[in-house]
Design a protein around this motif. Sequence first.
Motif, PDB file in Angstrom:
ATOM      1  N   GLN A 154      23.755  29.515  12.193  1.00 16.16           N
ATOM      2  CA  GLN A 154      23.776  30.319  13.416  1.00 16.16           C
ATOM      3  C   GLN A 154      22.417  30.280  14.113  1.00 16.16           C
ATOM      4  O   GLN A 154      22.336  30.133  15.336  1.00 16.16           O
ATOM      5  CB  GLN A 154      24.153  31.759  13.075  1.00 16.16           C
ATOM      6  CG  GLN A 154      24.156  32.702  14.271  1.00 16.16           C
ATOM      7  CD  GLN A 154      24.623  34.086  13.886  1.00 16.16           C
ATOM      8  OE1 GLN A 154      25.592  34.230  13.155  1.00 16.16           O
ATOM      9  NE2 GLN A 154      23.949  35.096  14.381  1.00 16.16           N
ATOM     10  N   ASP A 155      21.345  30.390  13.342  1.00 17.75           N
ATOM     11  CA  ASP A 155      20.002  30.425  13.934  1.00 17.75           C
ATOM     12  C   ASP A 155      19.693  29.146  14.704  1.00 17.75           C
ATOM     13  O   ASP A 155      19.123  29.196  15.804  1.00 17.75           O
ATOM     14  CB  ASP A 155      18.943  30.643  12.849  1.00 17.75           C
ATOM     15  CG  ASP A 155      18.975  32.046  12.280  1.00 17.75           C
ATOM     16  OD1 ASP A 155      19.577  32.935  12.921  1.00 17.75           O
ATOM     17  OD2 ASP A 155      18.407  32.260  11.193  1.00 17.75           O
ATOM     18  N   LYS A 156      20.042  27.993  14.147  1.00 14.95           N
ATOM     19  CA  LYS A 156      19.776  26.726  14.814  1.00 14.95           C
ATOM     20  C   LYS A 156      20.616  26.596  16.086  1.00 14.95           C
ATOM     21  O   LYS A 156      20.142  26.070  17.100  1.00 14.95           O
ATOM     22  CB  LYS A 156      20.053  25.563  13.870  1.00 14.95           C
ATOM     23  CG  LYS A 156      19.051  25.439  12.739  1.00 14.95           C
ATOM     24  CD  LYS A 156      19.379  24.262  11.838  1.00 14.95           C
ATOM     25  CE  LYS A 156      18.372  24.144  10.701  1.00 14.95           C
ATOM     26  NZ  LYS A 156      18.705  23.009   9.786  1.00 14.95           N
ATOM     27  N   ARG A 162      19.286  28.711  23.518  1.00 14.68           N
ATOM     28  CA  ARG A 162      18.097  29.158  24.257  1.00 14.68           C
ATOM     29  C   ARG A 162      17.477  27.987  25.030  1.00 14.68           C
ATOM     30  O   ARG A 162      17.055  28.147  26.178  1.00 14.68           O
ATOM     31  CB  ARG A 162      17.076  29.782  23.301  1.00 14.68           C
ATOM     32  CG  ARG A 162      17.487  31.130  22.740  1.00 14.68           C
ATOM     33  CD  ARG A 162      16.307  31.828  22.076  1.00 14.68           C
ATOM     34  NE  ARG A 162      16.717  33.114  21.545  1.00 14.68           N
ATOM     35  CZ  ARG A 162      16.769  33.420  20.243  1.00 14.68           C
ATOM     36  NH1 ARG A 162      16.412  32.509  19.345  1.00 14.68           N
ATOM     37  NH2 ARG A 162      17.143  34.617  19.835  1.00 14.68           N
ATOM     38  N   ARG A 163      17.422  26.831  24.382  1.00 13.51           N
ATOM     39  CA  ARG A 163      16.877  25.657  25.060  1.00 13.51           C
ATOM     40  C   ARG A 163      17.748  25.256  26.242  1.00 13.51           C
ATOM     41  O   ARG A 163      17.242  24.876  27.313  1.00 13.51           O
ATOM     42  CB  ARG A 163      16.749  24.489  24.072  1.00 13.51           C
ATOM     43  CG  ARG A 163      15.670  24.683  23.008  1.00 13.51           C
ATOM     44  CD  ARG A 163      15.372  23.375  22.296  1.00 13.51           C
ATOM     45  NE  ARG A 163      16.538  22.855  21.599  1.00 13.51           N
ATOM     46  CZ  ARG A 163      16.830  23.142  20.332  1.00 13.51           C
ATOM     47  NH1 ARG A 163      16.066  23.980  19.628  1.00 13.51           N
ATOM     48  NH2 ARG A 163      17.895  22.609  19.757  1.00 13.51           N
ATOM     49  N   THR A 164      19.050  25.367  26.057  1.00 13.21           N
ATOM     50  CA  THR A 164      19.972  25.055  27.151  1.00 13.21           C
ATOM     51  C   THR A 164      19.762  25.998  28.319  1.00 13.21           C
ATOM     52  O   THR A 164      19.702  25.577  29.483  1.00 13.21           O
ATOM     53  CB  THR A 164      21.430  25.150  26.663  1.00 13.21           C
ATOM     54  OG1 THR A 164      21.649  24.198  25.624  1.00 13.21           O
ATOM     55  CG2 THR A 164      22.410  24.873  27.798  1.00 13.21           C
ATOM     56  N   ALA A 165      19.624  27.290  28.027  1.00 10.36           N
ATOM     57  CA  ALA A 165      19.411  28.282  29.076  1.00 10.36           C
ATOM     58  C   ALA A 165      18.095  28.041  29.807  1.00 10.36           C
ATOM     59  O   ALA A 165      18.018  28.161  31.037  1.00 10.36           O
ATOM     60  CB  ALA A 165      19.436  29.689  28.484  1.00 10.36           C
ATOM     61  N   SER A 178      18.028  41.857  34.992  1.00  8.47           N
ATOM     62  CA  SER A 178      17.230  40.677  34.673  1.00  8.47           C
ATOM     63  C   SER A 178      17.867  39.914  33.517  1.00  8.47           C
ATOM     64  O   SER A 178      18.701  40.442  32.780  1.00  8.47           O
ATOM     65  CB  SER A 178      15.805  41.093  34.300  1.00  8.47           C
ATOM     66  OG  SER A 178      15.821  41.946  33.163  1.00  8.47           O
ATOM     67  N   TRP A 179      17.444  38.661  33.361  1.00  7.26           N
ATOM     68  CA  TRP A 179      17.935  37.815  32.276  1.00  7.26           C
ATOM     69  C   TRP A 179      16.951  37.850  31.115  1.00  7.26           C
ATOM     70  O   TRP A 179      15.749  37.698  31.309  1.00  7.26           O
ATOM     71  CB  TRP A 179      18.101  36.383  32.768  1.00  7.26           C
ATOM     72  CG  TRP A 179      18.548  35.434  31.700  1.00  7.26           C
ATOM     73  CD1 TRP A 179      17.788  34.505  31.048  1.00  7.26           C
ATOM     74  CD2 TRP A 179      19.862  35.322  31.151  1.00  7.26           C
ATOM     75  NE1 TRP A 179      18.542  33.825  30.118  1.00  7.26           N
ATOM     76  CE2 TRP A 179      19.819  34.304  30.162  1.00  7.26           C
ATOM     77  CE3 TRP A 179      21.070  35.982  31.390  1.00  7.26           C
ATOM     78  CZ2 TRP A 179      20.944  33.933  29.428  1.00  7.26           C
ATOM     79  CZ3 TRP A 179      22.188  35.613  30.652  1.00  7.26           C
ATOM     80  CH2 TRP A 179      22.117  34.611  29.691  1.00  7.26           C
ATOM     81  N   ASP A 180      17.466  38.068  29.909  1.00  4.15           N
ATOM     82  CA  ASP A 180      16.640  38.100  28.709  1.00  4.15           C
ATOM     83  C   ASP A 180      16.832  36.792  27.951  1.00  4.15           C
ATOM     84  O   ASP A 180      17.875  36.585  27.310  1.00  4.15           O
ATOM     85  CB  ASP A 180      17.056  39.294  27.837  1.00  4.15           C
ATOM     86  CG  ASP A 180      16.152  39.480  26.621  1.00  4.15           C
ATOM     87  OD1 ASP A 180      15.516  38.484  26.193  1.00  4.15           O
ATOM     88  OD2 ASP A 180      16.085  40.596  26.096  1.00  4.15           O
ATOM     89  N   PRO A 181      15.850  35.889  27.993  1.00  2.87           N
ATOM     90  CA  PRO A 181      16.021  34.583  27.354  1.00  2.87           C
ATOM     91  C   PRO A 181      16.120  34.651  25.831  1.00  2.87           C
ATOM     92  O   PRO A 181      16.726  33.784  25.205  1.00  2.87           O
ATOM     93  CB  PRO A 181      14.784  33.802  27.792  1.00  2.87           C
ATOM     94  CG  PRO A 181      13.775  34.850  28.129  1.00  2.87           C
ATOM     95  CD  PRO A 181      14.542  36.001  28.663  1.00  2.87           C
ATOM     96  N   GLN A 182      15.528  35.671  25.223  1.00  6.80           N
ATOM     97  CA  GLN A 182      15.588  35.786  23.768  1.00  6.80           C
ATOM     98  C   GLN A 182      16.970  36.212  23.299  1.00  6.80           C
ATOM     99  O   GLN A 182      17.495  35.712  22.307  1.00  6.80           O
ATOM    100  CB  GLN A 182      14.528  36.774  23.274  1.00  6.80           C
ATOM    101  CG  GLN A 182      13.115  36.220  23.316  1.00  6.80           C
ATOM    102  CD  GLN A 182      12.976  34.965  22.465  1.00  6.80           C
ATOM    103  OE1 GLN A 182      12.743  33.881  22.984  1.00  6.80           O
ATOM    104  NE2 GLN A 182      13.123  35.116  21.159  1.00  6.80           N
ATOM    105  N   GLN A 183      17.558  37.181  24.010  1.00  8.56           N
ATOM    106  CA  GLN A 183      18.881  37.674  23.644  1.00  8.56           C
ATOM    107  C   GLN A 183      19.994  36.815  24.232  1.00  8.56           C
ATOM    108  O   GLN A 183      21.163  36.996  23.889  1.00  8.56           O
ATOM    109  CB  GLN A 183      19.047  39.123  24.122  1.00  8.56           C
ATOM    110  CG  GLN A 183      18.123  40.110  23.450  1.00  8.56           C
ATOM    111  CD  GLN A 183      18.357  40.195  21.950  1.00  8.56           C
ATOM    112  OE1 GLN A 183      19.484  40.185  21.485  1.00  8.56           O
ATOM    113  NE2 GLN A 183      17.273  40.263  21.190  1.00  8.56           N
TER     114      GLN A 183
END
Length: 207
Positions: A154-156, A162-165, A178-183
């Motif tokens: 799941q983590d990978k 995240r990279r895609t976003a 706002s957009w939260d890139p971490q979540q």
Amino acid sequence: MHRRTALSVSAVLLAAAPLLTACGSEPRPGTAALVGGERITTAAVQSQVKDVRAAQNRSPQGPALIQATAGLERHKLERMIQLALLERAAKDAGVEVSTKEIEDERKAKLQQAGGAEQLEAAALQQAVLAPDQIDADTRFRLLRDKLYDHYGSQDKAVEALRRTAERLRIELNPRYGSWDPQQIGLGDKGSPWITQKTRADQAPAGA
């Protein structure tokens, strides 16, 4: 229960558009968000909200369900953005979900729930889904689970999303926050969506 193909789901959610802003910092009229330059319209978001509200109004628990989902418009937009990210990440990874897989999953959940009426009631109460949104949610979860399998954990898979976003760049109309890139979701009161893989004994719909 109405059916939607994978292609129709994506077509409803996204339409081409050049910019989120028309000039300065004013949001382009009718745009809720951009994902990689692809437009999610406020009309599409509101249509999903309208379908859920109609289903809630038909439910005996309608007033309580409506009261518990005050942030429904944000929730639906968040899910639409996340589905777009999943679609792109899955394409990049060579991962696919077929119409047959969605149909097979629906049949299994219909049997588990005891029928269409029970499945739709559970989807509405547990995952804030109108009947016509169940297949799209099933596609969402199947894509997510296949990405988990593809990356081995799941983590990978989350890091890949995240990279895609980051690569696509999420542009959000300020009215939605706002957009939260971490979540990988909307900031502040965004709803969690990255969960463990679906098991046979889990709820009939929703993450």
